[in-house]
Design a protein around this motif. Structure first.
Motif, PDB file in Angstrom:
ATOM      1  N   THR A 778      38.706  38.841  38.155  1.00 39.40           N
ATOM      2  CA  THR A 778      37.293  39.156  38.340  1.00 39.40           C
ATOM      3  C   THR A 778      37.168  40.341  39.290  1.00 39.40           C
ATOM      4  O   THR A 778      37.983  40.495  40.209  1.00 39.40           O
ATOM      5  CB  THR A 778      36.513  37.949  38.900  1.00 39.40           C
ATOM      6  N   LEU A 794      37.204  30.309  42.374  1.00 42.70           N
ATOM      7  CA  LEU A 794      36.721  29.897  41.059  1.00 42.70           C
ATOM      8  C   LEU A 794      36.291  28.441  41.164  1.00 42.70           C
ATOM      9  O   LEU A 794      37.058  27.585  41.627  1.00 42.70           O
ATOM     10  CB  LEU A 794      37.821  30.031  40.008  1.00 42.70           C
ATOM     11  N   GLY A 840      32.580  24.350  32.528  1.00 39.86           N
ATOM     12  CA  GLY A 840      31.984  25.606  32.922  1.00 39.86           C
ATOM     13  C   GLY A 840      32.657  26.128  34.166  1.00 39.86           C
ATOM     14  O   GLY A 840      33.472  25.450  34.802  1.00 39.86           O
ATOM     15  N   TYR A 841      32.330  27.343  34.515  1.00 40.77           N
ATOM     16  CA  TYR A 841      32.914  27.926  35.706  1.00 40.77           C
ATOM     17  C   TYR A 841      31.931  28.893  36.332  1.00 40.77           C
ATOM     18  O   TYR A 841      30.971  29.354  35.704  1.00 40.77           O
ATOM     19  CB  TYR A 841      34.230  28.650  35.394  1.00 40.77           C
ATOM     20  N   ALA A 842      32.166  29.190  37.592  1.00 45.59           N
ATOM     21  CA  ALA A 842      31.453  30.238  38.308  1.00 45.59           C
ATOM     22  C   ALA A 842      32.387  30.736  39.397  1.00 45.59           C
ATOM     23  O   ALA A 842      33.288  30.019  39.842  1.00 45.59           O
ATOM     24  CB  ALA A 842      30.150  29.717  38.908  1.00 45.59           C
ATOM     25  N   VAL A 843      32.190  31.964  39.803  1.00 42.62           N
ATOM     26  CA  VAL A 843      32.984  32.552  40.880  1.00 42.62           C
ATOM     27  C   VAL A 843      32.064  32.756  42.079  1.00 42.62           C
ATOM     28  O   VAL A 843      30.887  33.108  41.921  1.00 42.62           O
ATOM     29  CB  VAL A 843      33.605  33.897  40.445  1.00 42.62           C
ATOM     30  N   ARG A 844      32.591  32.525  43.258  1.00 44.84           N
ATOM     31  CA  ARG A 844      31.798  32.727  44.459  1.00 44.84           C
ATOM     32  C   ARG A 844      32.602  33.437  45.534  1.00 44.84           C
ATOM     33  O   ARG A 844      33.843  33.401  45.537  1.00 44.84           O
ATOM     34  CB  ARG A 844      31.273  31.405  44.995  1.00 44.84           C
ATOM     35  N   TRP A 867      27.247  33.972  44.518  1.00 40.09           N
ATOM     36  CA  TRP A 867      27.739  33.379  43.273  1.00 40.09           C
ATOM     37  C   TRP A 867      27.673  34.395  42.138  1.00 40.09           C
ATOM     38  O   TRP A 867      26.819  35.292  42.136  1.00 40.09           O
ATOM     39  CB  TRP A 867      26.918  32.160  42.897  1.00 40.09           C
ATOM     40  N   SER A 868      28.556  34.231  41.172  1.00 41.96           N
ATOM     41  CA  SER A 868      28.489  35.047  39.963  1.00 41.96           C
ATOM     42  C   SER A 868      27.256  34.666  39.170  1.00 41.96           C
ATOM     43  O   SER A 868      26.686  33.584  39.341  1.00 41.96           O
ATOM     44  CB  SER A 868      29.750  34.848  39.113  1.00 41.96           C
ATOM     45  N   ASP A 869      26.822  35.552  38.306  1.00 43.91           N
ATOM     46  CA  ASP A 869      25.619  35.299  37.513  1.00 43.91           C
ATOM     47  C   ASP A 869      25.886  34.145  36.545  1.00 43.91           C
ATOM     48  O   ASP A 869      26.770  34.265  35.695  1.00 43.91           O
ATOM     49  CB  ASP A 869      25.246  36.567  36.753  1.00 43.91           C
TER      50      ASP A 869
END
Length: 869
Positions: A778, A794, A840-844, A867-869
């Motif tokens: 990322t 992640l 699901g996932y998100a990056v911060r 946080w990622s969108d």
């Protein structure tokens, strides 16, 4: 007869003979409150007066007949025992065996302390827990000092009318008649502290209470130089209006810290036991600013490392908050002294800094400024994270930095001597019940040497017959005590001779006895058993299987709803069918509590889950052989398992309180009718209820070694006090340069944070075999921040019905390369996909100081997360 008005009043005080001089030292150290041998020395001087003084050795020595003191001074046996007790106390005080210079210097602040019934500066569970904390700190040899307020009128004396309505009277706490002494400075003068209120100065004198090795200092505003409205600040615990409350809490927090300075006892760590003392956090920052020429941000870094905050209730009424006008009035000048604008200052105590109508919360202030925060049971920790998560927006609930340390009890203070012997590893066994004279209304506290982790072998090897005989004796003693107390209560109420006479027949010393004692607040549901009166009457009056209830507890003077619960209970208890089978004792205090927890068969606790933060009364009953029957709330949620008491209902959460009450009332009735009562009355040929005793033994073996304040205080020391002290000392090194550097770094991060954003994420497939792995990358834009100054993670987990991540796993991503100035690629390799289903996932991104020893505390303190969108 002529009435003569005296021209002067004076007091005649008994003089302690030189041969009995050690009694004075024993009296002024509250270790006698958990040393029955020492307490018995006072009781033997005059048993009736000892009971009448509410076990107050100072008042006893001042008012006892001089001839009796002189007689005991000639008693060689008594003098020999007194010398032994004095030698034992001296050995205890010298026996901590630790280097005081190296141990963390901890100050423990609380609005109330329940140490003994003779020192009525407590209202209930919070104070009793604080008192037990000091006692265990003493036993464990911690370098800990308590700080509180000296209430001239205490909380209140509860007086019940014949119709059951609660009325209030008040104590008259005269320091000369209590085990307190003036706290003296180096010149031998009583310490005085000063605060500035708008247009006036507030002075407070300081009193000293010795609790074993631990000192407790109490501030007292009843000083002649104070304005009349300020002399009454320490008049009454939890009394007065909001203006009175903020003045009390300013005195406790700011004045308390200044008192320690005047005593040359400046702490490294301050433990705020509930938010009443929260203003001390601001005073601690001010001290750093003034003495070391620091900015507010720098002082905050230095101070926060040494602040520990414990929240004790999820009930909104338990969290003090003040409107902005009151904060401006009392702290406007103080905030300017801190170099803060009004907006900056108010932000410290608000969940939403933009809401000008939101009150200033002391809980929010404490959470924002403390380096460590915790709830008082595992369940309460989770509830607190849910309630207060908005202090740290962007963090998942499980990451909100509110931990938990489950409460405990100081076992030596609460165990009956008969049961203390069984809790001591390797205690001698006997088939006879302990010969104790507690039935005279004067049972001393127990004592034992149990430490966390010790298994009480004696209770596992004692015969069923002996264990049951001891418990039966304690129940009979309790019944005799209740009868005597009820007689006094009814006489004071003006009951008729017939009703007073029937008090001697109240309760059955052989019947199943259930105890319920706590504050009469609506959520504690003291009257849950009253929902079906007909069913209750059938249960209590069943032929051959009688059941009886002993209730005690106060309602806050302003809580008419709680008073109505008491009135309803008394009304039912006075009915013809239940007279003498349900008893409501007035003026619940530590002494009444000790009798009840030592003598009941069942301890009942019915809070509406999850509103009981912990509760400790059930722990006390279990340690003495009582079985706990409670909703799965507070400590019981983590302690209960089949065979250790009973659980009312289950762990469901209810939308409607009425539905919850109905379901759990039926569950309680069913438990009593189908399990508890039959098991109690199922006896062998010797009259011993084998199944019941088996549960007693299991509970006494499993629970007290865990749910005690030795374990609790050791946990606070290992998890909070010691790490906090290490960080305080690190930040204070080199003239506080590390604190200045941390503040400068924090300011730079805040300034650069708007530039931080997360770009594309590559490498995560649309479909992955269960147990497979994947790599990802990322892009993260950091502005002028370096990759070592952030933590990139992640968050990966299942998706719920609303499309949200549930219980995500956090995987740290490492910096791979810099694409261009300020833009970095972070990656993760071999990330597992372990569970099947929709994920699901998100990056911060959060800040991380490159050298921060308390890893993870900085992001929470700064409140920054992207946080990622």
């Amino acid at each position: 007869m002529t009435i003569i008005r005296p021209s002067r009043i004076f007091t005649v005080v008994s003089k302690v003979p030189p041969a009995l001089a050690p009694l004075v030292d024993l009296a002024y150290n509250l270790r006698w409150s958990w040393d029955p041998q020492a307490a018995d020395l006072f009781r033997r001087l005059d048993p009736a007066r000892w009971a009448a003084t509410n076990h107050n050795p100072i008042l006893l020595l001042r008012t006892i007949d001089q001839a009796r003191l002189d007689e005991m001074a000639r008693d060689q046996g008594y003098r020999r025992e007194l010398a032994g007790a004095a030698a034992e106390l001296a050995a205890y005080l010298d026996g901590d065996g630790a280097d005081g210079a190296e141990r963390p210097r901890v100050a423990y602040f609380c609005a109330e302390f329940g140490l003994s019934e003779c020192l009525p500066i407590y209202s209930g569970g919070l104070g009793v827990l604080a008192g037990d904390h000091l006692k265990s700190a003493s036993d464990l040899g911690l370098n800990l000092t308590g700080v509180g307020l000296f209430y001239r009128r205490g909380y209140f004396l509860q007086r019940l009318r014949l119709d059951g309505w609660q009325e209030e009277a008040h104590h008259d706490n005269d320091p000369a008649q209590l085990p307190v002494r003036p706290a003296l400075d180096a010149s031998g003068n009583q310490v005085m502290v000063h605060l500035q209120f708008p247009g006036r100065d507030l002075a407070a004198r300081v009193w000293h209470v010795q609790v074993g090795r631990t000192a407790l200092y109490l501030l007292d505003s009843d000083v002649e130089s104070n304005a009349e409205q300020d002399r009454s600040i320490t008049d009454q615990l939890y009394g007065g209006d909001r203006d009175m409350r903020i003045r009390q809490e300013l005195l406790l927090g700011i004045g308390g810290l200044r008192a320690l300075d005047a005593l040359s006892l400046r702490p490294e760590v301050c433990h705020l036991n509930e938010g009443h003392s929260a203003f001390l956090a601001l005073e601690r920052i001010r001290q750093f600013m003034q003495e070391h020429k620091l900015s507010f941000a720098e002082g905050r870094c230095a101070a926060s490392a040494g602040l520990v905050f414990t929240t004790h209730t999820p009930v909104p009424a338990g969290h003090d908050a003040f409107d902005a006008g009151m904060i401006d009035h009392y702290l406007g000048g103080y905030s300017r002294e801190l170099g803060l604008s009004r907006t900056e200052f108010m932000t410290l105590g608000r969940l939403d800094p933009r809401d000008e109508h939101e009150p200033f919360s002391l809980t929010v202030l404490s959470l924002r400024l403390a380096g460590h925060s915790n709830g008082v049971s595992k369940l309460h920790g989770g509830v607190s994270r849910r309630i207060w998560g908005r202090v740290w927006p962007g963090l998942a609930e499980g990451e909100v930095p509110i931990d938990s340390v489950t409460n405990g009890i100081h076992l030596p203070s609460w165990l009956a001597p008969e049961m203390a012997e069984l809790q001591r590893p390797g205690a001698a066994q006997t088939d006879d019940a302990s010969d104790d004279d507690g039935a005279n209304g004067d049972r001393p506290p127990g004592r034992l040497g149990l430490r966390a982790g010790n298994r009480p072998r004696a209770v596992e090897t004692i015969s069923d017959r002996d264990l049951w005989a001891r418990h039966e004796r304690l129940r009979a003693d309790l019944v005799h005590y209740v009868r005597a107390r009820l007689n006094t209560q009814l006489t004071r109420q003006g009951a008729g001779p017939g009703e007073v006479g029937r008090a001697v027949e109240a309760l059955d010393p052989h019947a199943l006895t259930i105890g319920f004692a706590r504050r009469f607040a609506e959520y504690k549901r003291a009257t849950l058993m009253l929902r079906d009166p007909a069913r209750l009457i059938r249960l209590i009056t069943a032929a051959g299987r009688p059941v009886q209830f002993i209730y005690a507890g106060k309602s806050h003077p302003a809580d008419n709803g709680g008073k109505e619960l008491i009135r309803r209970l008394v009304e039912l208890a006075r009915s013809e069918e239940l007279r003498g089978k349900i008893v409501m004792l007035e003026d619940y205090d530590i002494g009444v509590a000790r009798w009840m927890v030592q003598g009941v068969d069942v301890w009942l606790n019915t809070p509406r889950r999850p509103l009981e933060a912990s509760g400790t009364s059930g722990m006390k009953a279990v340690a003495n052989g009582g079985l706990h029957v409670a909703t799965l709330d507070g400590w019981w949620d983590e302690a209960y398992r089949p065979g250790l008491g009973w659980a009312i209902g289950d762990r469901r959460f209810y939308e409607a309180a009425e539905s919850q009450d109905e379901v759990e009332a039926q569950s309680l009735y069913d438990l009593l009718e189908r399990e508890i009562v039959p098991l109690f009355y199922e006896r062998d040929a010797a009259g011993v209820p084998q199944g019941w005793v088996s549960r007693m033994r299991a509970s006494m073996s499993a629970l007290p070694p865990i749910f005690n304040t030795d374990r609790m205080v050791e946990e606070y020391a290992a998890r909070f006090y010691e790490p906090s002290t290490a960080e305080v000392r690190r930040l204070a090194s080199n003239g506080l340069d590390p604190a200045r550097e941390l503040a400068a770094w924090s300011a730079r991060v805040v300034e650069q944070w708007p530039a931080v954003r997360i770009g594309s994420v590559r490498g995560i497939p649309d479909t992955l075999d269960s147990g497979g792995h994947f790599d990802l990358q990322t892009e993260v834009h950091l502005g002028s921040l370096g990759p070592s100054e952030v933590l990139v993670q992640l968050a990966l987990g299942p998706i719920d019905g609303q499309g949200m991540l549930t219980g995500p796993t956090l995987v740290e991503l490492e910096p791979d390369l810099e694409l261009k100035p300020g833009c970095w690629v972070f990656g993760g390799r071999g990330v597992p996909g372990e569970r099947s289903g929709r994920h699901g996932y998100a990056v911060r991104v959060t800040p991380r100081h490159p050298a921060q020893s308390l890893d993870g505390s900085t992001p929470a303190r700064l409140g920054l997360i992207r946080w990622s969108d």
